[in-house]
Design a protein around this motif. Structure first.
Motif, PDB file in Angstrom:
ATOM      1  N   LEU A  47       0.827  -1.208   0.000  1.00 54.87           N
ATOM      2  CA  LEU A  47       0.000   0.000   0.000  1.00 54.87           C
ATOM      3  C   LEU A  47       0.862   1.259   0.000  1.00 54.87           C
ATOM      4  CD1 LEU A  47      -2.917  -0.946   2.419  1.00 54.87           C
ATOM      5  CD2 LEU A  47      -2.884  -0.985  -0.069  1.00 54.87           C
ATOM      6  N   GLY A  48       2.042   1.165   0.604  1.00 53.38           N
ATOM      7  CA  GLY A  48       2.931   2.325   0.668  1.00 53.38           C
ATOM      8  C   GLY A  48       3.394   2.803  -0.695  1.00 53.38           C
ATOM      9  N   VAL A  49       3.647   1.889  -1.611  1.00 52.69           N
ATOM     10  CA  VAL A  49       4.070   2.304  -2.952  1.00 52.69           C
ATOM     11  C   VAL A  49       2.879   2.557  -3.867  1.00 52.69           C
ATOM     12  CG1 VAL A  49       6.302   1.134  -2.817  1.00 52.69           C
ATOM     13  CG2 VAL A  49       4.361  -0.049  -3.840  1.00 52.69           C
ATOM     14  N   SER A  50       1.701   2.202  -3.409  1.00 57.20           N
ATOM     15  CA  SER A  50       0.517   2.358  -4.249  1.00 57.20           C
ATOM     16  C   SER A  50      -0.270   3.636  -3.976  1.00 57.20           C
ATOM     17  CB  SER A  50      -0.416   1.155  -4.063  1.00 57.20           C
ATOM     18  OG  SER A  50       0.256  -0.036  -4.408  1.00 57.20           O
ATOM     19  N   PHE A  51      -0.224   4.127  -2.749  1.00 58.91           N
ATOM     20  CA  PHE A  51      -1.046   5.279  -2.385  1.00 58.91           C
ATOM     21  C   PHE A  51      -0.201   6.356  -1.717  1.00 58.91           C
ATOM     22  CE2 PHE A  51      -3.735   1.483  -2.141  1.00 58.91           C
ATOM     23  CZ  PHE A  51      -4.650   1.797  -3.132  1.00 58.91           C
ATOM     24  N   LYS A  52      -0.275   7.562  -2.246  1.00 58.58           N
ATOM     25  CA  LYS A  52       0.555   8.642  -1.713  1.00 58.58           C
ATOM     26  C   LYS A  52      -0.008   9.255  -0.433  1.00 58.58           C
ATOM     27  CE  LYS A  52      -1.464  12.187  -4.694  1.00 58.58           C
ATOM     28  NZ  LYS A  52      -1.175  13.196  -5.700  1.00 58.58           N
ATOM     29  N   ARG A  53      -1.226   8.962  -0.076  1.00 58.50           N
ATOM     30  CA  ARG A  53      -1.853   9.563   1.104  1.00 58.50           C
ATOM     31  C   ARG A  53      -1.396   8.911   2.410  1.00 58.50           C
ATOM     32  NH1 ARG A  53      -3.112  11.369   5.142  1.00 58.50           N
ATOM     33  NH2 ARG A  53      -4.969  12.505   5.733  1.00 58.50           N
ATOM     34  N   LEU A  54      -0.905   7.692   2.340  1.00 59.83           N
ATOM     35  CA  LEU A  54      -0.498   6.990   3.558  1.00 59.83           C
ATOM     36  C   LEU A  54       0.719   7.668   4.173  1.00 59.83           C
ATOM     37  CD1 LEU A  54      -0.930   3.351   2.272  1.00 59.83           C
ATOM     38  CD2 LEU A  54      -2.560   4.754   3.523  1.00 59.83           C
ATOM     39  N   ASN A  55       0.785   7.626   5.501  1.00 62.52           N
ATOM     40  CA  ASN A  55       1.895   8.294   6.178  1.00 62.52           C
ATOM     41  C   ASN A  55       2.568   7.356   7.182  1.00 62.52           C
ATOM     42  OD1 ASN A  55       0.243   8.265   8.471  1.00 62.52           O
ATOM     43  ND2 ASN A  55      -0.496  10.339   8.118  1.00 62.52           N
ATOM     44  N   ALA A  56       3.614   7.860   7.813  1.00 59.52           N
ATOM     45  CA  ALA A  56       4.413   7.044   8.732  1.00 59.52           C
ATOM     46  C   ALA A  56       3.609   6.581   9.940  1.00 59.52           C
ATOM     47  CB  ALA A  56       5.639   7.834   9.183  1.00 59.52           C
ATOM     48  N   LYS A  57       2.727   7.427  10.439  1.00 59.79           N
ATOM     49  CA  LYS A  57       1.933   7.034  11.607  1.00 59.79           C
ATOM     50  C   LYS A  57       1.006   5.870  11.265  1.00 59.79           C
ATOM     51  CE  LYS A  57       2.160  11.488  13.853  1.00 59.79           C
ATOM     52  NZ  LYS A  57       1.487  12.694  14.265  1.00 59.79           N
ATOM     53  N   GLY A  58       0.413   5.914  10.095  1.00 61.41           N
ATOM     54  CA  GLY A  58      -0.449   4.816   9.668  1.00 61.41           C
ATOM     55  C   GLY A  58       0.332   3.536   9.464  1.00 61.41           C
ATOM     56  N   CYS A  59       1.515   3.656   8.876  1.00 58.88           N
ATOM     57  CA  CYS A  59       2.352   2.473   8.646  1.00 58.88           C
ATOM     58  C   CYS A  59       2.807   1.864   9.965  1.00 58.88           C
ATOM     59  CB  CYS A  59       3.551   2.843   7.784  1.00 58.88           C
ATOM     60  SG  CYS A  59       3.102   3.298   6.101  1.00 58.88           S
ATOM     61  N   LEU A  60       3.233   2.697  10.889  1.00 59.12           N
ATOM     62  CA  LEU A  60       3.674   2.189  12.186  1.00 59.12           C
ATOM     63  C   LEU A  60       2.518   1.523  12.929  1.00 59.12           C
ATOM     64  CD1 LEU A  60       5.918   1.860  14.247  1.00 59.12           C
ATOM     65  CD2 LEU A  60       5.311   4.107  15.163  1.00 59.12           C
ATOM     66  N   ALA A  61       1.352   2.137  12.875  1.00 62.00           N
ATOM     67  CA  ALA A  61       0.181   1.545  13.531  1.00 62.00           C
ATOM     68  C   ALA A  61      -0.142   0.186  12.916  1.00 62.00           C
ATOM     69  CB  ALA A  61      -1.013   2.490  13.421  1.00 62.00           C
ATOM     70  N   ALA A  62      -0.064   0.088  11.596  1.00 58.25           N
ATOM     71  CA  ALA A  62      -0.344  -1.185  10.922  1.00 58.25           C
ATOM     72  C   ALA A  62       0.672  -2.249  11.324  1.00 58.25           C
ATOM     73  CB  ALA A  62      -0.338  -0.989   9.411  1.00 58.25           C
ATOM     74  N   LEU A  63       1.940  -1.874  11.383  1.00 54.68           N
ATOM     75  CA  LEU A  63       2.973  -2.835  11.782  1.00 54.68           C
ATOM     76  C   LEU A  63       2.765  -3.305  13.217  1.00 54.68           C
ATOM     77  CD1 LEU A  63       6.124  -1.210  10.159  1.00 54.68           C
ATOM     78  CD2 LEU A  63       5.042  -3.361   9.493  1.00 54.68           C
ATOM     79  N   LEU A  64       2.430  -2.381  14.100  1.00 53.69           N
ATOM     80  CA  LEU A  64       2.224  -2.749  15.505  1.00 53.69           C
ATOM     81  C   LEU A  64       0.992  -3.632  15.683  1.00 53.69           C
ATOM     82  CD1 LEU A  64       3.124   0.603  17.299  1.00 53.69           C
ATOM     83  CD2 LEU A  64       4.428  -1.533  17.306  1.00 53.69           C
ATOM     84  N   VAL A  65      -0.100  -3.258  15.053  1.00 53.20           N
ATOM     85  CA  VAL A  65      -1.324  -4.058  15.171  1.00 53.20           C
ATOM     86  C   VAL A  65      -1.105  -5.445  14.566  1.00 53.20           C
ATOM     87  CG1 VAL A  65      -3.710  -4.253  14.341  1.00 53.20           C
ATOM     88  CG2 VAL A  65      -2.903  -2.109  15.322  1.00 53.20           C
ATOM     89  N   GLY A  66      -0.472  -5.496  13.409  1.00 47.96           N
ATOM     90  CA  GLY A  66      -0.198  -6.787  12.775  1.00 47.96           C
ATOM     91  C   GLY A  66       0.714  -7.656  13.622  1.00 47.96           C
TER      92      GLY A  66
END
Length: 179
Positions: A47-66
């Motif tokens: 999703l990070g290379v597909s959508f420019k709206r995603l940010n570091a906070k969202g990515c970190l949250a996804a990694l932690l939840v996963g």
């Protein structure tokens, strides 16, 4: 310090042998662990290379939840695979932990992936979007013409031919080993 870390990891590995022996085999165990840990990483990359709206906070949250979902599944599976006291017969049939323990690991991996994606999108949407210069050339939507030209100039016909040969060899190996 490196020797101490190596020693600690060796001890942890030795202590973890009964867990692996209690599973259906090393291959199945490794596939399960990989299935619990890889989905959030794939979600962030894809999703990070597909959508420019995603940010570091969202990515970190996804990694932690996963990671937490994967660690939870490992924590649920381990006592049963070890046959620990009280878990030799598994969890009580129909209980939440029984359901978690009995869901096929690939379905649970898909669940982790979907939850990670949703977490990343929701958190990224609720927080500030990254600044345009910070994501330039990092997503498909933000690649500049100059960057495309530079990328295209970095490979030639032989690279494409060699890639085709490698893909062909992989296909042949797949067909050979699947019968």
């Amino acid at each position: 310090m490196g020797r101490v870390a190596t020693g600690v990891m060796v001890l942890i590995s030795l202590l973890w042998i009964p867990v692996i022996q209690g599973s259906k085999g090393l291959y199945d165990y490794l596939q399960g662990v990989q299935g619990y840990l890889a989905p959030p990483i794939f979600a962030v990359f894809f999703l990070g290379v597909s959508f420019k709206r995603l940010n570091a906070k969202g990515c970190l949250a996804a990694l932690l939840v996963g990671f937490l979902l994967g660690a939870f599944r490992l924590a649920v599976d381990t006592p049963v695979s070890l046959g620990m006291a009280g878990f030799a017969q598994g969890y009580p049939t129909g209980s939440f932990l029984w359901i978690v323990n009995n869901v096929y690991f690939q379905y649970y991996s898909l669940f982790i992936f979907v939850v990670s994606c949703l977490t990343m999108v929701v958190v990224s949407t609720l927080t500030a979007a990254p600044e345009a210069p910070k994501v330039t050339n990092l997503t498909f939507a933000t690649v500049t013409a100059e960057s495309r030209e530079q990328s295209r100039a970095s490979w030639n016909r032989w690279d494409v031919i060699n890639s085709g040969v490698v893909l062909g060899l992989i296909l042949l190996a797949y067909l050979y080993f699947t019968g």
